[in-house]
Design a protein around this motif. Structure first.
Motif, short mmCIF file in Angstrom:
data_model
loop_
_atom_site.label_atom_id
_atom_site.label_comp_id
_atom_site.label_asym_id
_atom_site.label_seq_id
_atom_site.Cartn_x
_atom_site.Cartn_y
_atom_site.Cartn_z
N VAL A 239 1.03 -1.25 -0.12
CA VAL A 239 -0.11 -0.13 -0.07
C VAL A 239 0.89 1.06 0.15
N LYS A 240 1.93 1.22 0.63
CA LYS A 240 2.95 2.46 0.87
C LYS A 240 3.48 2.51 -0.56
N ARG A 241 3.78 1.78 -1.41
CA ARG A 241 4.36 1.85 -2.65
C ARG A 241 3.36 2.33 -3.80
N ARG A 242 2.21 2.44 -3.40
CA ARG A 242 1.13 2.61 -4.28
C ARG A 242 0.97 4.25 -4.77
N ASP A 243 0.37 4.43 -5.77
CA ASP A 243 0.14 5.97 -6.10
C ASP A 243 -0.77 6.67 -5.05
N GLU A 244 -0.35 7.96 -4.97
CA GLU A 244 -1.05 8.72 -3.94
C GLU A 244 -2.44 8.82 -4.30
N THR A 245 -2.92 8.65 -5.43
CA THR A 245 -4.35 8.65 -5.90
C THR A 245 -5.24 7.51 -5.77
N HIS A 246 -4.51 6.31 -5.26
CA HIS A 246 -5.35 4.99 -5.16
C HIS A 246 -5.97 5.08 -3.97
N VAL A 247 -7.12 4.58 -3.99
CA VAL A 247 -8.07 4.37 -2.94
C VAL A 247 -7.64 3.82 -1.56
N THR A 248 -6.80 2.64 -1.65
CA THR A 248 -6.24 2.05 -0.33
C THR A 248 -5.15 3.28 0.43
N LYS A 249 -4.40 3.90 -0.55
CA LYS A 249 -3.41 4.94 0.05
C LYS A 249 -4.18 6.26 0.74
#
Length: 148
Positions: free
Chosen positions: A84-94
């Motif tokens: 989750v931390k490596r996800r894009d800032e706009t992703h819902v989980t982040k």
């Protein structure tokens, strides 16, 4: 059936069912204990051993070559956190992880939250939040392997 084969079946069929979705749970100590008890019941049954035989849990785990389910749980939780931390800032989980809700909480002890579990696991493994960027290193430090 040899014990080693039983251990492999346990690792590939039963343990994934036990841990399904566990990376998102805020586990209390009582929940972890229940999971541990359920696991040991299954392992003892597979070995044909009862509690009356007074065989230690470590011996049973060693003969089946299985790591404790709570350690695997912590590894899965940290793996999901790094993902989750490596996800894009706009992703819902982040977004959901960094959400702040206005208001106040009631009296008494605060409810246990998932992030508390992650912080405790990171402290136990000796990793920090800044290390999530490198996927390979994060996996090396957080993965819990089964004994050989």
């Amino acid at each position: 059936m040899p014990l080693k084969l039983k251990g492999k079946i346990y690792k590939s069929v039963i343990r994934p069912v036990l841990l399904y979705g566990s990376e998102c749970w805020a586990m209390k100590k009582t929940d972890e204990k229940r999971l541990h008890v359920a696991e040991m019941r299954m392992l003892r049954w597979m070995c044909g051993v009862t509690r009356m035989d007074k065989v230690r849990n470590e011996y049973i785990r060693g003969s089946l070559k299985v790591a404790p389910v709570t350690e695997k749980l912590k590894g899965k939780r940290l793996s999901w956190y790094g993902h989750v931390k490596r996800r894009d800032e706009t992703h819902v989980t982040k977004k959901a992880m960094s959400i702040h809700v206005d208001g106040w909480r009631g009296r008494g002890r605060p409810k246990k939250i998932w992030m508390d579990c992650v912080r405790r696991d990171m402290k136990e493994r000796g990793v920090s939040d800044s290390e999530t960027g490198d996927r390979r290193e994060w996996k090396k430090k957080t993965y819990c392997a089964d004994p050989k």
